[in-house]
Design a protein around this motif. Structure first.
Motif, PDB file in Angstrom:
ATOM      1  N   UNK A  32      11.189  18.933  11.280  1.00 40.95           N
ATOM      2  CA  UNK A  32      12.484  18.525  10.736  1.00 40.95           C
ATOM      3  C   UNK A  32      13.225  17.410  11.468  1.00 40.95           C
ATOM      4  N   UNK A  33      13.334  17.666  12.764  1.00 40.33           N
ATOM      5  CA  UNK A  33      14.132  16.722  13.342  1.00 40.33           C
ATOM      6  C   UNK A  33      13.190  15.572  13.994  1.00 40.33           C
ATOM      7  N   UNK A  34      12.115  15.582  13.914  1.00 40.91           N
ATOM      8  CA  UNK A  34      11.149  14.640  14.425  1.00 40.91           C
ATOM      9  C   UNK A  34      10.864  13.340  13.598  1.00 40.91           C
ATOM     10  N   UNK A  35      11.709  12.684  13.390  1.00 41.07           N
ATOM     11  CA  UNK A  35      11.538  11.479  12.435  1.00 41.07           C
ATOM     12  C   UNK A  35      11.032  10.135  13.331  1.00 41.07           C
ATOM     13  N   UNK A  36      10.067   9.490  13.265  1.00 38.68           N
ATOM     14  CA  UNK A  36       9.925   8.302  14.188  1.00 38.68           C
ATOM     15  C   UNK A  36      11.262   7.534  13.703  1.00 38.68           C
ATOM     16  N   UNK A  37      11.533   6.536  14.915  1.00 36.87           N
ATOM     17  CA  UNK A  37      12.639   5.663  14.543  1.00 36.87           C
ATOM     18  C   UNK A  37      12.298   4.392  14.221  1.00 36.87           C
ATOM     19  N   UNK A  38      10.679   4.132  14.144  1.00 35.32           N
ATOM     20  CA  UNK A  38      10.553   2.798  13.864  1.00 35.32           C
ATOM     21  C   UNK A  38       9.729   2.769  12.243  1.00 35.32           C
ATOM     22  N   UNK A  39      10.560   2.264  11.300  1.00 34.21           N
ATOM     23  CA  UNK A  39       9.862   2.072  10.003  1.00 34.21           C
ATOM     24  C   UNK A  39       8.694   1.080   9.752  1.00 34.21           C
ATOM     25  N   UNK A  40       8.607   0.251  10.971  1.00 34.70           N
ATOM     26  CA  UNK A  40       7.724  -1.024  10.942  1.00 34.70           C
ATOM     27  C   UNK A  40       6.304  -0.601  11.010  1.00 34.70           C
ATOM     28  N   UNK A 146      10.879   5.028   2.485  1.00 35.33           N
ATOM     29  CA  UNK A 146      12.177   5.198   3.313  1.00 35.33           C
ATOM     30  C   UNK A 146      11.489   6.165   4.517  1.00 35.33           C
ATOM     31  N   UNK A 147      12.192   6.288   5.500  1.00 37.14           N
ATOM     32  CA  UNK A 147      11.604   7.027   6.594  1.00 37.14           C
ATOM     33  C   UNK A 147      11.431   8.542   6.221  1.00 37.14           C
ATOM     34  N   UNK A 148      12.404   9.056   5.458  1.00 35.91           N
ATOM     35  CA  UNK A 148      12.419  10.164   4.854  1.00 35.91           C
ATOM     36  C   UNK A 148      11.153  10.492   4.124  1.00 35.91           C
ATOM     37  N   UNK A 149      10.600   9.623   3.632  1.00 40.91           N
ATOM     38  CA  UNK A 149       9.382   9.873   2.671  1.00 40.91           C
ATOM     39  C   UNK A 149       8.163   9.257   3.347  1.00 40.91           C
ATOM     40  N   UNK A 150       8.186   8.877   4.680  1.00 38.99           N
ATOM     41  CA  UNK A 150       6.905   8.735   5.522  1.00 38.99           C
ATOM     42  C   UNK A 150       6.740   7.136   5.908  1.00 38.99           C
ATOM     43  N   UNK A 151       7.767   6.451   5.907  1.00 43.75           N
ATOM     44  CA  UNK A 151       7.370   5.050   6.250  1.00 43.75           C
ATOM     45  C   UNK A 151       6.830   5.105   7.840  1.00 43.75           C
ATOM     46  N   UNK A 152       6.176   4.144   8.252  1.00 44.10           N
ATOM     47  CA  UNK A 152       5.848   2.973   7.418  1.00 44.10           C
ATOM     48  C   UNK A 152       4.669   3.068   6.285  1.00 44.10           C
ATOM     49  N   UNK A 153       4.222   3.983   6.363  1.00 41.48           N
ATOM     50  CA  UNK A 153       2.994   4.325   5.461  1.00 41.48           C
ATOM     51  C   UNK A 153       2.505   5.825   5.283  1.00 41.48           C
ATOM     52  N   UNK A 154       2.195   6.134   4.294  1.00 41.05           N
ATOM     53  CA  UNK A 154       1.844   7.715   4.115  1.00 41.05           C
ATOM     54  C   UNK A 154       0.869   7.824   3.010  1.00 41.05           C
ATOM     55  N   UNK A 165      -0.680  15.296   2.451  1.00 38.64           N
ATOM     56  CA  UNK A 165       0.024  14.005   2.203  1.00 38.64           C
ATOM     57  C   UNK A 165       0.820  13.497   3.448  1.00 38.64           C
ATOM     58  N   UNK A 166       0.073  13.041   4.645  1.00 37.77           N
ATOM     59  CA  UNK A 166       0.537  12.821   5.762  1.00 37.77           C
ATOM     60  C   UNK A 166       1.475  11.483   5.718  1.00 37.77           C
ATOM     61  N   UNK A 167       2.439  11.704   6.099  1.00 33.35           N
ATOM     62  CA  UNK A 167       3.802  10.760   6.416  1.00 33.35           C
ATOM     63  C   UNK A 167       3.654  10.204   7.807  1.00 33.35           C
ATOM     64  N   UNK A 168       4.071   9.080   7.722  1.00 34.23           N
ATOM     65  CA  UNK A 168       4.259   8.139   8.955  1.00 34.23           C
ATOM     66  C   UNK A 168       2.922   7.904   9.965  1.00 34.23           C
TER      67      UNK A 168
END
Ligand SMILES: Nc1nc2c(c(=O)[nH]1)N[C@H]1C(S)=C(S)[C@@H](COP(=O)(O)O)O[C@H]1N2
Ligand SMILES: [Mo]
Length: 232
Positions: A32-40, A146-154, A165-168
């Motif tokens: 939940x708190x581990x979102x990558x900070x790079x959407x590129x 968006x990062x929420x839904x799995x940026x950059x690629x899911x 359905x793997x995100x990031x």
């Protein structure tokens, strides 16, 4: 009369699923708190015993032909979000064009493991992941993912529960052994090797109808836990 019948067909959901209006960010509390900070998108790191390790750079990747797809998304905890509008690249095309050339001579891929920027990992058999409706998506609802839904690629695999359905995605491993991936500890028993929604393959051990009842209670607390509050 006719109208009623067609309405029923439109509202038909896979066994145990219920539609919800919104598309919440979701996942195990651990992530939940581990979102990558790079959407590129910086490329994909390819590994596994079927290939020589290689990094696919973004320029190679985006030469694939773009696919638009509207599909339903089904979380194993029983919520479904209908008619999600994805845009991305068919996994089977990428596999043929970008991954197959790196395979060891004679190697036959049985399992594909997705490695994610938040440490999450998940696996699907090659036949499941090369189905026509499986995409690597970088856009949702006509906007960049968006990062929420799995940026950059899911991964978008509509016939499989959300947890496949793997995100990031940062890496993809190709294995010749179908058993090459095992989730650590108890998670293994909850991780069905295929996770097909139509067959209610929610978990490896407990039957789908039982998990349905147990999981349903987790939805609201998990949605709250995974919600990204602005400024955080
Ligand atoms: N990297 C990563 N991918 C993940 C998860 C996660 O926590 N991390 N959760 C999975 C689960 S259980 C679900 S239901 C979906 C949720 O996707 P969403 O956040 O876009 O709704 O992502 C799946 N893929
Ligand atoms: Mo899920």
């Amino acid at each position: 009369m006719i109208q009623e019948e067609s309405e029923e067909i439109l509202n038909e959901l896979p066994p145990g699923q219920r539609a919800r209006e919104d598309f919440p960010r979701f996942g195990l509390p651990k992530y939940a708190d581990r979102m990558p900070d790079d959407p590129i998108f910086r490329g994909l790191n390819i590994g596994g015993d079927a290939v020589d390790a290689v990094t696919l750079d973004p320029t190679t990747f985006f030469t694939a032909s773009r696919i638009e797809q509207t599909s339903d998304f089904h979380c194993v905890t029983t919520w479904s979000y209908l008619n999600a509008r994805w845009s991305g690249f068919r996994f089977a095309d990428l596999f043929e064009r970008l991954l197959a050339p790196h395979l060891h001579p004679g190697a036959s891929v049985r399992l594909v493991v997705f490695r994610c920027g938040d440490g999450y990992r998940t696996a699907l058999p090659i036949d499941d992941v090369t189905a026509d409706d499986v995409l690597l998506a970088d856009r949702l609802a006509n906007s960049p993912l968006s990062l929420e839904h799995g940026a950059p690629l899911r991964l978008v695999a509509p016939a499989h529960y959300g947890y496949k359905n793997a995100k990031h995605i940062v890496g993809i491993d190709l294995w010749t052994d179908e058993q090459a991936f095992r989730k650590p500890g108890l998670a293994h028993y909850m991780d069905h090797p295929r996770g097909r929604v139509a067959l209610e393959e929610r978990g490896r051990v407990a039957p789908g109808w039982l998990l349905r009842v147990l999981y349903r209670r987790l939805i609201e607390p998990t949605v709250r836990r995974c919600r990204v509050t602005p400024g955080e």
